[in-house]
Design a protein around this motif. Structure first.
Motif, PDB file in Angstrom:
ATOM      1  N   LEU A  48     -40.956  42.307  -6.530  1.00  0.00           N
ATOM      2  CA  LEU A  48     -39.838  43.357  -7.051  1.00  0.00           C
ATOM      3  C   LEU A  48     -38.634  42.880  -6.482  1.00  0.00           C
ATOM      4  O   LEU A  48     -38.474  43.103  -5.233  1.00  0.00           O
ATOM      5  N   ALA A  49     -37.809  42.995  -7.097  1.00  0.00           N
ATOM      6  CA  ALA A  49     -36.302  41.897  -6.876  1.00  0.00           C
ATOM      7  C   ALA A  49     -35.570  43.781  -6.743  1.00  0.00           C
ATOM      8  O   ALA A  49     -35.758  44.281  -7.229  1.00  0.00           O
ATOM      9  N   ASP A 103     -38.514  34.844  -1.560  1.00  0.00           N
ATOM     10  CA  ASP A 103     -37.095  34.991  -1.030  1.00  0.00           C
ATOM     11  C   ASP A 103     -36.149  35.529  -1.957  1.00  0.00           C
ATOM     12  O   ASP A 103     -35.689  34.200  -2.307  1.00  0.00           O
ATOM     13  N   GLU A 104     -35.558  36.972  -1.747  1.00  0.00           N
ATOM     14  CA  GLU A 104     -34.834  36.598  -2.828  1.00  0.00           C
ATOM     15  C   GLU A 104     -33.180  36.797  -2.076  1.00  0.00           C
ATOM     16  O   GLU A 104     -32.068  35.762  -2.463  1.00  0.00           O
ATOM     17  N   ASP A 145     -40.787  35.610   7.492  1.00  0.00           N
ATOM     18  CA  ASP A 145     -40.200  35.937   9.348  1.00  0.00           C
ATOM     19  C   ASP A 145     -38.536  36.649   9.176  1.00  0.00           C
ATOM     20  O   ASP A 145     -38.153  36.067   7.925  1.00  0.00           O
ATOM     21  N   ASP A 146     -37.957  36.881   9.620  1.00  0.00           N
ATOM     22  CA  ASP A 146     -36.776  37.761   9.641  1.00  0.00           C
ATOM     23  C   ASP A 146     -35.968  36.467   9.691  1.00  0.00           C
ATOM     24  O   ASP A 146     -34.469  36.351   8.870  1.00  0.00           O
ATOM     25  N   ALA A 147     -36.015  34.716   9.888  1.00  0.00           N
ATOM     26  CA  ALA A 147     -34.919  33.981   9.236  1.00  0.00           C
ATOM     27  C   ALA A 147     -35.546  33.420   8.136  1.00  0.00           C
ATOM     28  O   ALA A 147     -35.380  31.709   7.456  1.00  0.00           O
ATOM     29  N   GLY A 148     -36.064  33.907   7.460  1.00  0.00           N
ATOM     30  CA  GLY A 148     -36.809  33.766   6.048  1.00  0.00           C
ATOM     31  C   GLY A 148     -38.410  32.404   6.118  1.00  0.00           C
ATOM     32  O   GLY A 148     -38.331  32.118   5.190  1.00  0.00           O
ATOM     33  N   GLY A 149     -38.433  32.318   7.090  1.00  0.00           N
ATOM     34  CA  GLY A 149     -39.282  31.174   7.054  1.00  0.00           C
ATOM     35  C   GLY A 149     -41.475  31.573   6.499  1.00  0.00           C
ATOM     36  O   GLY A 149     -41.515  32.810   7.005  1.00  0.00           O
TER      37      GLY A 149
END
Length: 320
Positions: A48-49, A103-104, A145-149
């Motif tokens: 869901l975006a 990853d929106e 993760d918090d950095a988008g990894g």
């Protein structure tokens, strides 16, 4: 919109449905109108975006002699308001998509495929797909993760962790994995890795339910894994979500039934909340596959692979 969107397996390609908790009715969203014949299920691939759009991907049950004739699983987006389904492309030709992670913020969809365990990153803005090829392992559900990894597993024997770095468009191959990784692999289906569910805990760490039924915590900064415990004797933990305060809410259970539990991150204690059993008939849930919470009170658990009937959607009332 207060409703649940459910992916199922159906050989007539009618694989996307909507459930209204108020009326207790299902509604087909008619995926068959855009499907090709090999798109017969949606596995762990609905995201869901923030604008209400739902992104998804189609899965299959291919035999090897069908693979080269099959186009491959499609990424798609659904507008819940109009019901319109738009296909975004086939990122991994001939293979079908078992799980996606949206990853929106960066406009990316991470996809993992079957029967060949490939990892692909699809750019929603350009439509381009970066295919990293065969990784030898697959998660049931990955997380950022918090950095988008994006974190997943690789190597068919060891099922070590990898991390995709979106800034560098590159993979870091770590030689560390979950405790008991080999024993917890091959339990979902042949070749699948030990990660049953993975979520970002909002505290800098990723929480992982294993196919052996244990809960672990991964620190992305140093790839250190901490074993937190096992809430029931059962295998499998495919359901895990953030609940309230310091609590995680989860489901575990394989053929012998399903159980709901809470885990308190502050006290490190598990709290069993009970088995999933129909209160009128005594029927037990067969095998947990996914779960979602509605209005903080109603837990919906989807089951799968039931040998004698269709899989049910189970409604569980949570007490404060």
């Amino acid at each position: 919109d207060g409703r649940l969107y459910c992916g199922i397996t159906a050989f007539n390609n009618d694989i996307l449905h909507r459930f209204d908790p108020e009326t207790k009715r299902f509604e087909s969203l008619n995926y068959a109108r855009v499907a090709e014949k090999y798109e017969i299920k949606i596995h762990r691939s609905l995201e869901l975006a923030s604008d209400g759009t739902i992104y998804g991907a189609s899965a299959g049950l291919l035999l090897c002699d069908e693979r080269l004739a099959a186009p491959g699983g499609a990424l798609f987006k659904l507008d819940p308001r109009s019901g319109a389904i738009v296909k975004l492309g086939i990122p991994a030709p001939h293979d079908y998509i078992q799980t996606i992670t949206l990853d929106e913020a960066r406009g990316l969809i991470h996809a993992q495929t079957y029967p060949c365990f490939r990892y692909v990153v699809h750019d929603l803005r350009s439509g381009a797909a970066r295919d990293f090829g065969y990784l030898g392992s697959i998660t049931h559900l990955s997380a950022l993760d918090d950095a988008g990894g994006l974190w997943g597993t690789w190597d068919p024997a060891r099922h070590w962790f990898f991390r995709y770095d979106p800034a560098a468009d590159a993979i870091a191959w770590h030689r560390r994995g979950l405790p008991n990784a080999r024993a917890d692999s091959n339990l979902m289906y042949p070749g699948a890795g030990p990660v049953d569910c993975m979520i970002n805990g909002g505290d800098g760490r990723l929480y992982i339910g294993t196919c052996g039924g244990s809960l672990c915590r991964l620190d992305p900064r140093n790839v250190e894994v901490e074993y937190l415990g096992k809430p029931s004797p059962s295998k499998r933990m495919p359901g895990l979500i953030l609940w309230k305060d310091d609590l995680l809410l989860g489901c575990s259970g394989d053929e012998e039934g399903g159980n709901v539990f809470a885990y308190d991150r502050r006290t490190r204690a598990f709290h069993p909340l009970g088995p999933i059993v129909d209160s009128e008939t005594g029927l037990k849930l067969y095998r947990v596959h996914d779960m979602r919470l509605v209005n903080r009170k109603w837990l919906y658990v989807a089951e799968t692979d039931v040998p004698t009937r269709s899989g049910y959607l189970w409604e569980c009332e949570l007490e404060d």
